[in-house]
Design an enzyme around this catalytic site. Structure first.
Site, PDB file in Angstrom:
ATOM      1  N   GLU A 145       0.822  -1.219   0.000  1.00 31.06           N
ATOM      2  CA  GLU A 145       0.000   0.000   0.000  1.00 31.06           C
ATOM      3  C   GLU A 145       0.853   1.266   0.000  1.00 31.06           C
ATOM      4  OE1 GLU A 145      -3.141   0.082   2.878  1.00 31.06           O
ATOM      5  OE2 GLU A 145      -3.779  -1.965   2.470  1.00 31.06           O
TER       6      GLU A 145
ATOM      7  N   GLU B  99      -4.802  -9.221   1.829  1.00 32.40           N
ATOM      8  CA  GLU B  99      -5.494  -8.983   3.105  1.00 32.40           C
ATOM      9  C   GLU B  99      -6.970  -8.934   2.763  1.00 32.40           C
ATOM     10  OE1 GLU B  99      -4.410  -5.231   4.933  1.00 32.40           O
ATOM     11  OE2 GLU B  99      -2.339  -5.867   5.284  1.00 32.40           O
TER      12      GLU B  99
END
Ligand SMILES: *[C@@H]1O[C@H](CO)[C@@H](O)[C@H](O)[C@H]1NC(C)=O
Ligand SMILES: *[C@@H]1O[C@H](CO)[C@@H](O)[C@H](O)[C@H]1NC(C)=O
Ligand SMILES: *[C@@H]1O[C@H](CO)[C@@H](O)[C@H](O)[C@H]1NC(C)=O
Ligand SMILES: *[C@@H]1O[C@H](CO)[C@@H](O)[C@H](O)[C@H]1NC(C)=O
Ligand SMILES: *[C@@H]1O[C@H](CO)[C@@H](O)[C@H](O)[C@H]1NC(C)=O
Ligand SMILES: *[C@@H]1O[C@H](CO)[C@@H](O)[C@H](O)[C@H]1NC(C)=O
Ligand SMILES: *[C@@H]1O[C@H](CO)[C@@H](O)[C@H](O)[C@H]1NC(C)=O
Ligand SMILES: *[C@@H]1O[C@H](CO)[C@@H](O)[C@H](O)[C@H]1NC(C)=O
Length: 509
Positions: free
Chosen positions: A164, A265
């Site tokens: 990210e 995730e």
């Protein structure tokens, strides 16, 4: 065959000799799927994010960058593996490991349980900063040290070169530096003759950039591109559906992706307890054609409320989410394709074009960090910063010298949007600052007064020339020539070389 202790030298020999430390069958990539190496069976990730964040034990999360290596505590691994097995876990994702620690026990215990590991290469203080991105000798050294520490275990599934990092339209330039990290990590694995372990990236799910970022990391020369794509996705909350959650749209988008994609995730917690209805769909026929499974966030219960278990010392208490997930996982039995009869047809995506949502040129990428070039250059300079400077002083000095002379800083410029990278933009901050100060000093005819900067700079006896190495390492812009002639018109990256790195933290707040 597995022994308790295995030193590095032995690990290297045993891998070369073809018998690694653990009994698991290595996972290989073919097209957009994972397979066991020794048979035709496709491998689907049934993963759990496995790393405690001790900084979250209080609420002072923002400044605490300490971490605990989850693969270096044999007692914790013994404590937790039975619970991971109850969840039918076959992959754990770890976010930050300490390469100086010994990982034999945990890695072998995990291998015994049939569990593979996917590890991020960064740590909370050594990572690419989304707001002031660089790819430097220090970061490359961190990345290669993790690769060195973990490559020898046959249950290593892969590495993430970033998590990210670009997470909004205004920081997409950072992706150029992460892609350079992918390129150099892959090249390091190859040049070290290590087993071919993949290097990927884990993205967040920002609608503004999700297509561009997936394309960017997959496009172009495949030696620079990701080997697999991780998607951190939280859009299925509660009793949602394939269509409502956006999973259907994501599946369509990735149906022609050329490398394996999986959820790195998942597990939205806006509705609690989490009953994990999405798990059935992830491993069901709609998604298992396209995705290679997923990783549930996360094992430990912490203040962010994503835990499956409560851990206190050596005692583990399962939470309601654990029971729901365990039950779903028992029926996660996707039908894969056979490796031999699978002929991949997907080709890499086209590189995104620059626009307001995408600011990173696909080529050139930032140069490969080379410490010899930096060392040699540093020794050859006459005007350098004093060694006693604080981070703030250095930061201010960058601002001062680059403000006085933009061209003095062309050798350290780095701008992913223009694709201009000075040859020393990959050096550490001290060397970068020295390059700028020395260039300015020489532009001022080497007047002693031009190497003072309020007492923060000093003249040193320059060592030998390092002709050759500069040209060899010069970025494609060629903006830092040995003569450091001015490169008018270049816009400099603002330097924030000392910011604590937001991109390096792991997990959700
Ligand atoms: C392929 O190998 C894996 C790992 O050893 C094993 O779990 C799987 O059952 C094997 N597949 C077949 C069809 O034997
Ligand atoms: C960071 O967290 C660790 C673990 O909780 C703690 O030991 C350490 O003192 C904390 N450091 C700071 C600067 O708060
Ligand atoms: C942290 O803050 C949240 C909300 O601000 C609160 O609910 C929680 O109890 C706090 N946790 C700790 C350990 O102080
Ligand atoms: C992007 O925007 C956020 C807030 O809107 C800001 O904090 C951040 O510094 C910006 N990043 C860049 C690289 O401009
Ligand atoms: C599979 O996808 C179809 C639409 O393409 C949808 O109607 C169906 O409900 C999906 N199945 C599951 C289990 O979500
Ligand atoms: C994949 O599909 C998308 C959407 O249809 C399309 O824009 C893209 O060009 C395709 N990519 C390849 C490599 O075929
Ligand atoms: C930066 O790099 C130079 C040249 O390799 C080296 O001499 C110096 O010790 C490094 N500084 C830091 C703080 O790592
Ligand atoms: C990169 O260059 C472009 C074009 O000159 C400029 O608009 C942008 O602000 C620069 N980016 C950085 C981070 O300096």
């Amino acid at each position: 065959m597995r022994q308790g202790v295995l030193n590095c030298a032995f690990a290297a020999i045993s891998v070369l000799a073809g018998y690694a430390n653990a009994d698991v069958d290595p996972i290989v990539i073919k097209g957009s799927k994972f397979f066991y190496q020794s048979n035709n069976t496709q491998f689907f990730i049934r993963g759990i994010a496995y790393q405690a964040d001790p900084s979250r034990s209080d609420n002072s999360t923002s400044t605490n960058t300490s971490y605990v290596d989850p693969l270096a505590d044999p007692d914790a691994c013994s404590r937790d593996i039975p619970y991971l097995k109850e969840l039918r876990t076959n992959v754990v994702r770890v976010y930050a490991v300490d390469p100086s620690q010994n990982h034999d026990s945990c890695m072998n215990q995990l291998a015994d349980a049939g569990i593979y590991v996917i590890s991020d290469l960064s740590d909370p203080t050594q990572a690419i900063d989304r707001d002031a991105p660089e790819w430097t000798v220090d970061l490359l050294s961190r990345y290669t040290s993790v690769i060195d520490a973990l490559h020898g275990y046959t249950n290593m599934l892969g590495f993430f070169a970033g998590n990210e990092v670009s997470n909004a339209a205004n920081n997409t330039a950072a992706s150029a530096y992460v892609k350079a990290a992918v390129r150099d990590s892959k090249a390091y694995i190859k040049s070290s003759n290590y087993r071919s372990i993949g290097v990927g990236y884990a993205t967040n799910d920002d609608p503004a950039i999700r297509t561009e970022i997936a394309d960017y990391f997959n496009c172009g020369d495949q030696t620079d591109a990701i080997d697999f794509w991780g998607y951190n996705i939280y859009s299925w909350c509660g009793d949602s559906s394939y269509e409502q959650s956006g999973f259907e749209d994501r599946t369509i988008e990735f149906s022609n992706y050329s490398v394996p994609a999986f959820f790195s995730e998942y597990g939205c917690n806006l509705v609690q307890p989490r009953t994990f209805t999405q798990t059935d769909v992830i491993y069901g026929p709609n998604m298992s054609q396209v995705w290679s499974g997923g990783i549930v966030y996360m094992y430990y219960e912490e203040v962010n409320n994503y835990g499956l278990v409560d851990v206190s010392g050596q005692s583990v208490t399962t939470l309601p989410d654990f029971t729901y997930l365990s039950s779903r996982m028992q029926s996660a039995t996707p039908t894969g394709v056979l490796k031999d009869s699978y002929s991949p047809t997907n080709s890499p995506q086209a590189c995104p074009t620059l626009d307001s949502d995408w600011q990173a040129e696909a080529s050139p990428l930032p140069p490969t960090p080379d410490s010899d070039t930096c060392q040699c250059e540093f020794e050859s300079l006459s005007c350098v910063p004093k060694s006693s400077l604080s981070a703030t002083q250095m930061s201010n000095l960058f601002g001062t010298v680059c403000g006085l002379s933009e061209s003095a800083c062309s050798g350290i410029q780095h701008n992913a949007t223009t694709g201009k990278y000075g040859a020393y933009s990959m050096c550490n901050s001290t060397v970068q600052l020295a390059v700028a100060l020395d260039t300015y000093y020489k532009q001022q005819s080497s007047e002693a007064s031009a190497c003072n900067f309020g007492g923060m700079a000093m003249i040193q006896n320059a060592g030998g020339k390092c002709s050759g190495s500069v040209a060899a390492s010069s970025g494609p812009s060629g903006s830092a020539s040995a003569s450091k002639s001015s490169n008018a018109g270049s816009t400099l990256a603002v330097h924030h070389a000392f910011k604590i790195n937001a991109a390096g933290t792991f997990g959700r707040t």
